[in-house]
Write a protein that holds these residues in place. Structure first.
Motif, mmCIF file in Angstrom:
data_model
loop_
_atom_site.group_PDB
_atom_site.id
_atom_site.type_symbol
_atom_site.label_atom_id
_atom_site.label_comp_id
_atom_site.label_asym_id
_atom_site.label_seq_id
_atom_site.Cartn_x
_atom_site.Cartn_y
_atom_site.Cartn_z
ATOM 1 N N PRO A 54 10.563 2.431 1.903
ATOM 2 C CA PRO A 54 10.787 1.705 3.152
ATOM 3 C C PRO A 54 10.960 0.219 2.893
ATOM 4 O O PRO A 54 10.429 -0.316 1.922
ATOM 5 N N THR A 55 11.721 -0.441 3.768
ATOM 6 C CA THR A 55 11.870 -1.894 3.653
ATOM 7 C C THR A 55 11.091 -2.597 4.757
ATOM 8 O O THR A 55 11.005 -3.810 4.786
ATOM 9 N N GLN A 56 10.564 -1.808 5.701
ATOM 10 C CA GLN A 56 9.802 -2.387 6.807
ATOM 11 C C GLN A 56 8.509 -1.591 6.959
ATOM 12 O O GLN A 56 8.540 -0.360 6.807
ATOM 13 N N ALA A 57 7.386 -2.259 7.227
ATOM 14 C CA ALA A 57 6.124 -1.529 7.404
ATOM 15 C C ALA A 57 6.036 -1.021 8.841
ATOM 16 O O ALA A 57 6.290 0.139 9.105
ATOM 17 N N PRO A 77 -1.384 2.268 9.750
ATOM 18 C CA PRO A 77 -0.464 3.333 9.337
ATOM 19 C C PRO A 77 -0.894 4.756 9.719
ATOM 20 O O PRO A 77 -0.050 5.611 9.941
ATOM 21 N N GLY A 78 -2.205 5.001 9.843
ATOM 22 C CA GLY A 78 -2.663 6.366 10.123
ATOM 23 C C GLY A 78 -2.620 6.746 11.579
ATOM 24 O O GLY A 78 -2.974 7.873 11.948
ATOM 25 N N THR A 104 4.806 11.482 8.856
ATOM 26 C CA THR A 104 4.657 11.733 7.423
ATOM 27 C C THR A 104 4.286 10.476 6.630
ATOM 28 O O THR A 104 3.287 10.475 5.899
ATOM 29 N N GLY A 105 5.045 9.407 6.770
ATOM 30 C CA GLY A 105 4.868 8.256 5.884
ATOM 31 C C GLY A 105 3.611 7.453 6.155
ATOM 32 O O GLY A 105 2.842 7.137 5.237
ATOM 33 N N GLY A 106 3.375 7.116 7.418
ATOM 34 C CA GLY A 106 2.210 6.317 7.770
ATOM 35 C C GLY A 106 0.924 7.085 7.510
ATOM 36 O O GLY A 106 -0.013 6.579 6.888
ATOM 37 N N TYR A 107 0.883 8.327 7.985
ATOM 38 C CA TYR A 107 -0.322 9.141 7.815
ATOM 39 C C TYR A 107 -0.684 9.288 6.342
ATOM 40 O O TYR A 107 -1.843 9.109 5.949
ATOM 41 N N LEU A 108 0.307 9.628 5.516
ATOM 42 C CA LEU A 108 0.002 9.891 4.104
ATOM 43 C C LEU A 108 -0.426 8.611 3.380
ATOM 44 O O LEU A 108 -1.303 8.644 2.511
ATOM 45 N N THR A 109 0.172 7.491 3.755
ATOM 46 C CA THR A 109 -0.248 6.207 3.182
ATOM 47 C C THR A 109 -1.712 5.940 3.531
ATOM 48 O O THR A 109 -2.517 5.554 2.688
ATOM 49 N N TRP A 110 -2.057 6.177 4.810
ATOM 50 C CA TRP A 110 -3.426 5.932 5.270
ATOM 51 C C TRP A 110 -4.411 6.886 4.582
ATOM 52 O O TRP A 110 -5.519 6.492 4.193
ATOM 53 N N ALA A 111 -4.000 8.155 4.437
ATOM 54 C CA ALA A 111 -4.868 9.151 3.783
ATOM 55 C C ALA A 111 -5.146 8.726 2.338
ATOM 56 O O ALA A 111 -6.298 8.726 1.882
ATOM 57 N N GLN A 141 0.830 -1.219 0.000
ATOM 58 C CA GLN A 141 0.000 0.000 0.000
ATOM 59 C C GLN A 141 0.860 1.265 0.000
ATOM 60 O O GLN A 141 0.464 2.293 -0.534
ATOM 61 N N ALA A 142 2.050 1.173 0.603
ATOM 62 C CA ALA A 142 2.937 2.348 0.646
ATOM 63 C C ALA A 142 3.354 2.751 -0.762
ATOM 64 O O ALA A 142 3.772 3.892 -0.995
ATOM 65 N N ARG A 143 3.228 1.827 -1.708
ATOM 66 C CA ARG A 143 3.605 2.152 -3.097
ATOM 67 C C ARG A 143 2.608 3.072 -3.776
ATOM 68 O O ARG A 143 2.819 3.486 -4.908
ATOM 69 N N ARG A 144 1.517 3.376 -3.107
ATOM 70 C CA ARG A 144 0.635 4.426 -3.625
ATOM 71 C C ARG A 144 1.379 5.762 -3.644
ATOM 72 O O ARG A 144 1.000 6.675 -4.346
#
Ligand code: 6R9
Length: 640
Positions: free
Chosen positions: A46-49, A465-466, A272-279, A36-39
């Protein structure tokens, strides 16, 4: 409900594919969330979620070794592929005020402001406060902060100077963006002078070096030489390009203050990363995003809903957003329906309060509008009754739109429980099902998990992630607030009921938070404000059911001297300490509050008495003074 399930043109994800995602996220979360982070577009993927942990000190960490910039994700990558696509349609509340910004235009405006911020010395990690109404500059300012690595703190226009000062001090904001004067229907809100007063109140604790004044009405406002700058003049000096800061996924993107059980507002920190992935993920999945959507989330940007579904979710996905400055019914009913028809809005995301208010208007108002561009309707912030749900579906959706109720919180970053459009069959009044990766559980007061059908405290067993990472400057308060009620779990503060087949119904807050028209108000904040009045010995604020607002706020006050005390002093204290939006519905002046022998206020009794719900008041013999109950009942009755 099949007609509210299938969206016109069909959904991107089938129900089967969606169920597959739920299974995958449950059994293989690392793989699923890295996918999903590839959105997003990462400078270093990242190599780890997740390496989150709800025990001990509590650690919420997503994509820890990834680097990205949120504004690059919302702008640059779309400028490369579709520069002329409309990013933002803005309409002002005065007739004819309209602005259409392509992704290229929006990029340029964000870069100019980002350059101003850098010139003013704003560094990565500094806080910048944004105190603006629904104008394009509010969104531009958020993205400009993200571009230079500054942490934005959007402040609600309805806060009093005291409320603003508290948040400016806590965040140590170095630059503030404010309006000259904001409009709210026929009312004018003196944003700049309120901000001046707030900064003055911070005194030596103020870190504010500059105030950028955005011209909203063009009113003449006092400017402090050296400190205050005119937005338009400053951005005109700058180039339309600005390199984006390299940000770690765990670097804070923003703080947002929200209310809880204690008086002090909490600045929740989103990374930044988790929030934006979730958004990006939730915007696409919940609202069945399609590239030609005109997406209108009516929330103010000072609310988490505005952050995630006016700004970050849709813009990360390259969508076209609608932003409207005006009220639904000013100067007359039907304004928002006209916005939908004029602009071809396809997704309309609003609050149950707005739906309830529209239901009360003459039905000719909604029936005289076409609304045929709509395909999905959503609500958030409070429960929607089945009656309001059906009205929304039948009258606004004309019977052919998917309706998604969405349960979530400032703390969750984005939608958590919903009937994702086209994927989950909705049930009017129910929040429906947890999204993929949302491991919702119900616990009883002993912390034991409720299985199958049942009711309990709504908690999350795993991070997503959010999830907010912390409370600004007070990680221990974060741990205590959310992770001690149900150890090993995130506790939401809400209660819920679950049906046999896994559908959730939210039963409301189980703590001292009142939800007035979707505004989350901590009763302790109200009581602290009232306590500044020396004529008051003690007070207790409670929520009661309210037809229009969902909940209304009422206050019981014990004055120092009966008979002399004037209840309007309470309104003044609340307006000054919190803001006019939090002024109570009713004030009951009483001799004493119902207390246990150990001195604890029995709020359950106050809630029932204020709501005229006198059945089952329970055992009153544990009260220090049982006689007070009849007195309270008489006081409430007398003011009916
Ligand atoms: C996004 C947002 C969160 C609180 C939450 C709950 C209530 C929100 C709801 C809902 C029933 C829904 N809430 N959505 N209750 N059904 N669909 O509202 O964030 O301002 O932090 O409020 O609002 O009580 O705990 P926030």
């Amino acid at each position: 409900m099949s007609d509210a399930f299938v969206t016109p043109g069909g959904a991107t994800l089938s129900a089967g594919q969606y169920d597959g995602m739920v299974r995958e996220a449950h059994t293989n979360p690392e793989v699923f969330w890295l996918q999903q982070a590839r959105r997003l577009t990462w400078q270093t993927p990242p190599t780890q979620a997740s390496r989150s942990d709800f025990t001990q000190d509590v650690r919420i960490e997503w994509y820890a070794d990834g680097f990205l910039n949120a504004s690059e994700n919302c702008l640059d990558r779309h400028v490369r592929t579709q520069p002329e696509k409309t990013a933002l349609i803005w309409e002002g509340q005065e007739a004819g005020q309209r602005e259409v910004l392509s992704y290229r235009h929006l990029y340029e405006r964000v870069c100019r402001l980002a350059n101003v911020l850098r010139r003013l010395g704003v560094k990565k990690g500094d806080c910048v406060a944004i105190h603006l109404p629904m104008v394009a500059e509010g969104i531009i300012a958020m993205l400009a902060c993200a571009r230079v690595g500054a942490v934005h703190v959007v402040l609600f226009g309805g806060f009093s100077a005291e409320g603003l000062a508290e948040r400016l001090t806590d965040s140590a904001a170095v630059v503030v963006l404010t309006a000259d004067v904001a409009r709210r229907g026929g009312k004018r809100i003196p944003s700049k002078t309120t901000m001046d007063e707030a900064i003055a109140r911070c005194g030596a604790a103020s870190a504010v070096r500059h105030v950028l004044v955005v011209p909203v009405t063009g009113a003449d406002v006092p400017m402090q030489p050296g400190r205050d700058l005119r937005y338009a003049e400053e951005v005109a000096k700058e180039a339309a390009d600005c390199p984006a800061e390299r940000m770690n996924a765990l670097d804070p993107l923003f703080l947002l203050y929200t209310s809880g059980s204690t008086g002090r507002p909490k600045g929740l920190v989103h990374g930044t990363g988790g929030y934006l992935t979730w958004a990006a993920f939730t915007h696409a999945v919940v609202f069945d995003y399609k590239p030609d959507d005109i997406f209108w989330c009516t929330a103010d940007v000072s609310w988490i809903t505005g952050h995630t579904y006016v700004v970050y979710g849709p813009l990360a996905n390259g969508a076209t957003i609608m932003v409207y400055e005006g009220l639904p019914s000013w100067p007359e009913p039907g304004q928002w329906w006209d916005v939908i028809d004029r602009n071809g809005v396809t997704v309309f995301y609003t609050s149950p309060t707005v739906v309830r208010a529209a239901m009360r208007e003459d039905e000719a108002v909604v029936r005289s509008r076409s609304l045929k561009s709509l395909r999905i309707l959503g609500t958030v912030g409070e429960p929607i009754s089945p009656e309001a749900w059906h009205w929304f579906h039948d009258e606004v959706g004309k019977g052919h739109c998917a309706v998604v109720d969405t349960w979530w919180q400032t703390e969750t970053g984005g939608v958590m429980i919903t009937a994702a459009a086209g994927c989950v069959v909705p049930r009017p009044g129910a929040a429906a099902r947890p999204l993929p990766g949302v491991e919702a559980v119900l616990l009883d007061t002993q912390g034991k998990e409720v299985t199958g059908a049942g009711e309990g405290l709504l908690c999350m067993a795993q991070s997503w992630p959010g999830q907010a990472m912390s409370i600004w400057g007070d990680h221990d308060r974060f741990r205590q607030t959310y992770f001690t009620t149900c150890p090993g779990h995130y506790f939401t503060g809400d209660g819920a009921r679950r049906e046999e087949d896994g559908y959730y119904w939210i039963t409301g807050r189980v703590d001292d938070v009142v939800n007035v028209s979707g505004h989350r108000i901590g009763t302790a904040e109200i009581e602290d404000a009232i306590a500044t009045d020396h004529e008051v010995v003690e007070s207790a604020a409670v929520g009661i059911p309210h037809d229009l607002k969902g909940q209304g706020l009422v206050v019981f006050v014990v004055p120092r001297e009966q008979g002399v005390f004037h209840p309007s002093a309470v309104n003044t204290a609340v307006a000054a300490g919190v803001g006019r939006y939090a002024v109570p519905e009713k004030i009951y002046v009483v001799r004493d509050l119902p207390k246990t022998r150990s001195g604890k206020i029995v709020r359950r009794l106050l809630r029932k008495i204020a709501a005229h719900d006198l059945e089952g008041l329970g055992d009153l013999s544990t009260l220090a003074d049982p006689d007070i109950v009849d007195e309270l009942i008489a006081t409430v009755k007398a003011q009916e």
